[in-house]
Write a protein that holds these residues in place. Structure first.
Motif, PDB file in Angstrom:
ATOM      1  N   GLU A  19      -9.342   8.125  10.063  1.00  0.00           N
ATOM      2  CA  GLU A  19      -7.975   8.617   9.939  1.00  0.00           C
ATOM      3  C   GLU A  19      -7.199   7.933   8.823  1.00  0.00           C
ATOM      4  N   SER A  20      -7.876   7.106   7.996  1.00  0.00           N
ATOM      5  CA  SER A  20      -7.167   6.328   6.978  1.00  0.00           C
ATOM      6  C   SER A  20      -6.380   7.200   6.014  1.00  0.00           C
ATOM      7  N   ARG A  21      -6.954   8.315   5.589  1.00  0.00           N
ATOM      8  CA  ARG A  21      -6.281   9.175   4.612  1.00  0.00           C
ATOM      9  C   ARG A  21      -4.998   9.757   5.185  1.00  0.00           C
ATOM     10  N   GLN A  22      -5.069  10.229   6.442  1.00  0.00           N
ATOM     11  CA  GLN A  22      -3.872  10.794   7.050  1.00  0.00           C
ATOM     12  C   GLN A  22      -2.806   9.722   7.257  1.00  0.00           C
ATOM     13  N   ALA A  23      -3.238   8.523   7.687  1.00  0.00           N
ATOM     14  CA  ALA A  23      -2.282   7.432   7.894  1.00  0.00           C
ATOM     15  C   ALA A  23      -1.624   7.040   6.582  1.00  0.00           C
ATOM     16  N   LEU A  24      -2.406   7.091   5.509  1.00  0.00           N
ATOM     17  CA  LEU A  24      -1.854   6.731   4.200  1.00  0.00           C
ATOM     18  C   LEU A  24      -0.823   7.762   3.737  1.00  0.00           C
ATOM     19  N   ASP A  25      -1.080   9.019   3.991  1.00  0.00           N
ATOM     20  CA  ASP A  25      -0.111  10.051   3.632  1.00  0.00           C
ATOM     21  C   ASP A  25       1.203   9.833   4.379  1.00  0.00           C
ATOM     22  N   ALA A  26       1.089   9.497   5.656  1.00  0.00           N
ATOM     23  CA  ALA A  26       2.294   9.250   6.446  1.00  0.00           C
ATOM     24  C   ALA A  26       3.045   8.028   5.931  1.00  0.00           C
ATOM     25  N   LEU A  27       2.287   6.990   5.543  1.00  0.00           N
ATOM     26  CA  LEU A  27       2.913   5.779   5.033  1.00  0.00           C
ATOM     27  C   LEU A  27       3.623   6.039   3.706  1.00  0.00           C
ATOM     28  N   ALA A  28       2.982   6.800   2.820  1.00  0.00           N
ATOM     29  CA  ALA A  28       3.602   7.114   1.522  1.00  0.00           C
ATOM     30  C   ALA A  28       4.925   7.848   1.723  1.00  0.00           C
ATOM     31  N   GLN A  29       4.928   8.784   2.660  1.00  0.00           N
ATOM     32  CA  GLN A  29       6.163   9.526   2.922  1.00  0.00           C
ATOM     33  C   GLN A  29       7.229   8.624   3.513  1.00  0.00           C
ATOM     34  N   ARG A  30       6.827   7.708   4.417  1.00  0.00           N
ATOM     35  CA  ARG A  30       7.787   6.797   5.029  1.00  0.00           C
ATOM     36  C   ARG A  30       8.410   5.878   3.973  1.00  0.00           C
ATOM     37  N   ILE A  31       7.598   5.400   3.031  1.00  0.00           N
ATOM     38  CA  ILE A  31       8.131   4.560   1.954  1.00  0.00           C
ATOM     39  C   ILE A  31       9.063   5.365   1.062  1.00  0.00           C
ATOM     40  N   ALA A  32       8.661   6.570   0.699  1.00  0.00           N
ATOM     41  CA  ALA A  32       9.491   7.405  -0.183  1.00  0.00           C
ATOM     42  C   ALA A  32      10.824   7.732   0.463  1.00  0.00           C
ATOM     43  N   ASP A  33      10.830   7.888   1.801  1.00  0.00           N
ATOM     44  CA  ASP A  33      12.055   8.240   2.511  1.00  0.00           C
ATOM     45  C   ASP A  33      12.997   7.048   2.683  1.00  0.00           C
ATOM     46  N   ASN A  34      12.465   5.832   2.652  1.00  0.00           N
ATOM     47  CA  ASN A  34      13.265   4.681   3.054  1.00  0.00           C
ATOM     48  C   ASN A  34      13.415   3.601   1.983  1.00  0.00           C
ATOM     49  N   VAL A  35      12.747   3.752   0.839  1.00  0.00           N
ATOM     50  CA  VAL A  35      12.806   2.735  -0.213  1.00  0.00           C
ATOM     51  C   VAL A  35      13.278   3.391  -1.510  1.00  0.00           C
ATOM     52  N   ASP A  36      14.128   2.696  -2.237  1.00  0.00           N
ATOM     53  CA  ASP A  36      14.626   3.185  -3.524  1.00  0.00           C
ATOM     54  C   ASP A  36      13.547   2.947  -4.583  1.00  0.00           C
ATOM     55  N   LEU A  37      12.666   3.932  -4.741  1.00  0.00           N
ATOM     56  CA  LEU A  37      11.518   3.770  -5.636  1.00  0.00           C
ATOM     57  C   LEU A  37      11.950   3.630  -7.094  1.00  0.00           C
ATOM     58  N   ALA A  38      13.033   4.258  -7.475  1.00  0.00           N
ATOM     59  CA  ALA A  38      13.495   4.137  -8.864  1.00  0.00           C
ATOM     60  C   ALA A  38      13.877   2.689  -9.182  1.00  0.00           C
ATOM     61  N   ARG A  39      14.531   2.004  -8.229  1.00  0.00           N
ATOM     62  CA  ARG A  39      14.885   0.606  -8.455  1.00  0.00           C
ATOM     63  C   ARG A  39      13.632  -0.278  -8.433  1.00  0.00           C
ATOM     64  N   VAL A  40      12.641   0.092  -7.616  1.00  0.00           N
ATOM     65  CA  VAL A  40      11.377  -0.655  -7.605  1.00  0.00           C
ATOM     66  C   VAL A  40      10.729  -0.599  -8.982  1.00  0.00           C
ATOM     67  N   THR A  61       0.831  -1.200   0.000  1.00  0.00           N
ATOM     68  CA  THR A  61       0.000   0.000   0.000  1.00  0.00           C
ATOM     69  C   THR A  61       0.870   1.255   0.000  1.00  0.00           C
ATOM     70  N   GLY A  62       1.957   1.209   0.740  1.00  0.00           N
ATOM     71  CA  GLY A  62       2.853   2.362   0.752  1.00  0.00           C
ATOM     72  C   GLY A  62       3.493   2.611  -0.595  1.00  0.00           C
ATOM     73  N   LEU A  63       3.904   1.543  -1.291  1.00  0.00           N
ATOM     74  CA  LEU A  63       4.463   1.705  -2.627  1.00  0.00           C
ATOM     75  C   LEU A  63       3.418   2.275  -3.582  1.00  0.00           C
ATOM     76  N   MET A  64       2.203   1.763  -3.505  1.00  0.00           N
ATOM     77  CA  MET A  64       1.130   2.278  -4.368  1.00  0.00           C
ATOM     78  C   MET A  64       0.929   3.771  -4.143  1.00  0.00           C
ATOM     79  N   ALA A  65       0.866   4.159  -2.869  1.00  0.00           N
ATOM     80  CA  ALA A  65       0.637   5.574  -2.558  1.00  0.00           C
ATOM     81  C   ALA A  65       1.824   6.433  -2.969  1.00  0.00           C
ATOM     82  N   ALA A  66       3.032   5.972  -2.676  1.00  0.00           N
ATOM     83  CA  ALA A  66       4.217   6.779  -2.996  1.00  0.00           C
ATOM     84  C   ALA A  66       4.394   6.968  -4.495  1.00  0.00           C
TER      85      ALA A  66
END
Length: 763
Positions: free
Chosen positions: A206-227, A17-22
């Protein structure tokens, strides 16, 4: 690409879900298609929230292996007005451990099975919170277990510290599989769970706010370009996308309307496969979502009901408290509406859930139990899935023929015949329902003798025409209803504040439906269909109280109601009810509306309920029938002045024209009174001749008749069509609730016309 894991609880939903959002957000801004392996409903809810597209499922057991790739392509390429672009990337969240599928099948319907069918690269999510170097052994075993499964990247989840994560990464280097990111422990992005797993996104404010936080956490910690680069290694798929229109079809004889299927939604009914509604639409139906927790009734014109999965046991008290919705569904089912209930839908249809009263269409009780029932099921050639912690105790193992309810969740893409059968039943039910908008004037055709319309005269008499024509020079001024209101009040012996002129009876019923309160309106049928049509148009679903022949009213048999609508004498039955009994029904807590459109055909109008005191009572009158004013639209309401004021507040300014107001004044003169009385004498005489003549045909005529028409049972559904061929238009009965096509309504005409009709009927 597929997001898999060595076991359940490793964080697949968080990562997927975090990858999808990010990836859906800036700077990437990709259109992402989301999928879940297996029958899970909750995860796709979060997927949809992350991507703005429907979350979809891929399940070889329920859909068939041959449909997996077509369904993947359909979900990725499908566009709507809200999502006009096809997806650029598809992310498939796995289920359980990577190789865990249906028991005793060597992994059938596992994540690995879907990986092989779709030829997708795998990114493995691993919870490292309770190990370090051993993680490499686990990942190595998973990566080497099946040749057709290619693990192309790893995301480490729940790292205790950077030092801990580095220890794991050093051990993984020997495998040659890149670590794409490390997620630290973070309860802020944790999704709460309960007895059936995660709490649905639709139930969490609170799902929308939690999802925003998750997207940011994934973007900060996962190499999305390699994904994204890993996703691009997936080979091109050559199959044709799944097409719901190729699986089902509308009826051969298509109508101009699409019957509505009410689909339960809201917080209590969050489970539904996206393809379900797509199949309904392809089969010529219109899915409309409603909320059993919040909405007062089913959507207007509901012809089918679909109650999918969810958590009614969690919301049982609120569902039970919405008594008007429960009554609406029960009445629809009792009327024959095709209804499907899956799991949560079954519970809602039971008599009660954990002691809370429900719809009661299924004679069973349901309650929470200690055991989770989970697994795939075979049911008469249909494959489904069962997932619940409740049990039901049936009183009788039978169900109404229009209801199908069970614990089984079925994916209709894998069993399109079920969608076809349900939609066919919905079409059939819709076509069998009375057409509330059908009126007698639609029966009339060129060259036909008109016995379908109840208007007595072809046009107003000369003296009334003169009064109407006298208004023409003043048409530049807005109409003023004051004189007409006063004249009608004097005519009936009431005060002007008890009178409201209207543009015919139809406007009166529209105003009543909008302005007069009542949580449980009841319409007594068979009767003029406009009152019910007006209520439905106002978003109110009335209860139909249908009388059986000879259509007399038993007031003690009326259901509880706070707004009762009845005709007297009733169209189309011509039955005159006891006026005093109707009047006694009106009082605190119950408003009674009486349609007296044909009361002026009754000698002395002896059952009319227009009086000086009319508390909680409204009477609707029409001048159309007696005076040939159908084209002018002239009528009025008399009643409780407090209710009249509510109607007037809803009425558009100047809705009644100056010519119509002049006609109302003319109808109250002494000349009009005398001519109306003569018309009653003629109508009575001609009606007696009509009844006697029809009886000689062997038809059953409803008697005693009090209106300028009679209702007859010809015992032959083809009678109306044959009479039409022979030059006579009569009013069909099957558009009135409670009547069938063998009933016809016949307007009273002079004896020579009646004799010609009977002769034509004998041929």
């Amino acid at each position: 690409m597929v997001i898999g894991a060595p076991a359940s609880g490793q964080g697949k939903t968080t990562v997927a879900t975090g990858l999808m959002a990010a990836l859906s957000r800036a700077p990437y801004g990709l259109d992402v298609a989301a999928f879940k392996v297996g029958p899970d409903y909750i995860d796709p809810g979060y997927h949809a929230l992350a991507t703005g597209r429907p979350g979809r499922n891929l399940d070889p057991w329920m859909q068939g292996e041959e449909r997996i790739v077509p369904l993947l392509l359909h979900g990725a390429l499908h566009t709507t007005a809200q999502q006009p672009n096809p997806a650029r990337i598809a992310i498939i969240e796995g289920v359980m451990g990577l190789f865990d599928g249906k028991a005793e099948t060597e992994g059938f319907a596992s994540t690995a099975h879907v990986v092989e069918l779709t030829e997708s690269p795998v990114i493995l999510t691993v919870d490292i919170s309770h190990a370090s170097r051993t993680i490499a052994a686990t990942v190595g075993g998973v990566a080497a277990f099946e040749e057709g499964v290619k693990v192309e990247g790893i995301i480490l989840n729940k790292a205790g510290s950077p030092r801990h994560a580095d220890e794991v990464k050093r051990a993984l280097r020997r495998l040659g599989i890149p670590v794409l990111g490390v997620l630290p422990r973070d309860e802020a992005i944790h999704v709460p769970s309960r007895h059936l797993g995660l709490v649905p996104a639709a139930e969490r404010d609170e799902s929308r706010q939690a999802l925003d936080a998750l997207a940011q956490r994934i973007a900060d910690n996962v190499d999305l370009a390699r994904v994204v680069k890993i996703a691009m290694t997936a080979p091109r798929l050559s199959a044709r996308p799944w097409d719901p229109a190729a699986e089902v079809h509308p009826p051969v004889a298509e109508t101009t309307t699409r019957p509505r299927i009410a689909i339960a939604g809201g917080r209590a009914f969050t489970f539904r496969y996206a393809e379900t509604t797509e199949l309904m639409e392809a089969a010529g139906c219109e899915p409309v979502e409603f909320d059993p927790l919040r909405d007062p009734a089913l959507p207007p014109d509901t012809a089918g009901i679909y109650l999918g999965g969810g958590f009614p046991e969690v919301h049982a008290e609120e569902l039970s408290a919405n008594a008007s919705m429960i009554a609406s569904i029960r009445e629809a089912i009792d009327a024959g509406t095709p209804t499907v209930g899956e799991c949560a839908g079954l519970l809602y249809l039971c008599r009660e859930v954990d002691g809370h009263p429900m719809v009661g269409a299924v004679d069973a009780t349901a309650a929470m139990g200690p055991t989770l029932v989970l697994g795939y099921r075979d049911a008469d050639g249909t494959r489904g899935h069962e997932f619940h912690r409740t049990t039901t105790t049936p009183a009788e193992p039978t169900m109404a023929p229009n209801v199908h309810a069970s614990y089984l969740h079925v994916h209709w893409a894998g069993a399109p015949e079920l969608a076809q059968e349900f939609c066919d039943a919905t079409h059939a039910y819709a076509s069998s329902r009375p057409d509330l908008k059908h009126h007698g004037d639609t029966e009339v055709g060129e060259g036909l003798v008109d016995l379908a319309v109840n208007v007595r005269l072809p046009g107003p008499p000369a003296w009334m025409t003169e009064a109407i024509m006298a208004t023409l020079p003043g048409l530049g001024a807005y109409p003023d209803a004051t004189a007409a209101r006063a004249a009608i009040a004097a005519f009936h012996g009431v005060t002007p504040e008890m009178v409201l002129p209207t543009s015919g009876g139809a406007e009166a019923f529209t105003l009543i439906a909008r302005a007069i309160p009542g949580d449980r309106p009841v319409v007594v049928h068979p009767q003029f269909t406009e009152p019910e049509a007006a209520l439905l148009a106002a978003g109110r679903t009335p209860h139909r109280h249908v009388l059986a022949p000879p259509f007399t009213l038993d007031v003690d048999a009326l259901p509880p109601t706070d707004l009762l609508m009845i005709g007297n004498p009733t169209n189309p039955t011509s039955v005159l009810h006891d006026g005093e009994a109707l009047r006694d029904l009106a009082g605190p807590g119950r408003i009674v509306v009486i349609d007296e459109a044909f009361m002026d055909a009754v000698p002395g109008e002896h059952e009319s309920q227009i009086h000086a005191e009319m508390d909680h009572l409204l009477v609707v009158r029409s001048l159309t029938k007696t005076w040939g004013l159908a084209g002018l639209r002239a009528g009025y309401v008399v009643g409780d002045p407090r209710l009249i004021a509510r109607l007037a507040a809803q009425q558009p300014p100047w809705s009644v024209s100056s010519p119509a107001l002049a006609a109302m004044v003319a109808c109250t003169t002494d000349r009009a009174r005398v001519e109306a009385q003569l018309a009653v004498v003629r109508t009575t005489r001609d009606r007696d001749h009509l009844i006697e003549s029809l009886t000689t045909l062997g038809w059953d005529v409803v008697t005693p008749a009090a209106g300028p028409f009679v209702l007859a049972d010809s015992h032959d559904p083809g009678t109306r069509a044959r009479l039409r061929v022979r030059g006579f238009a009569v009013r069909r009965g099957d558009t009135f609730p409670g009547l069938g096509p063998h009933w016809i309504r016949i307007a009273v005409r002079e004896p020579s016309v009646t004799d010609a009709l009977v002769e034509a009927a004998r041929v």
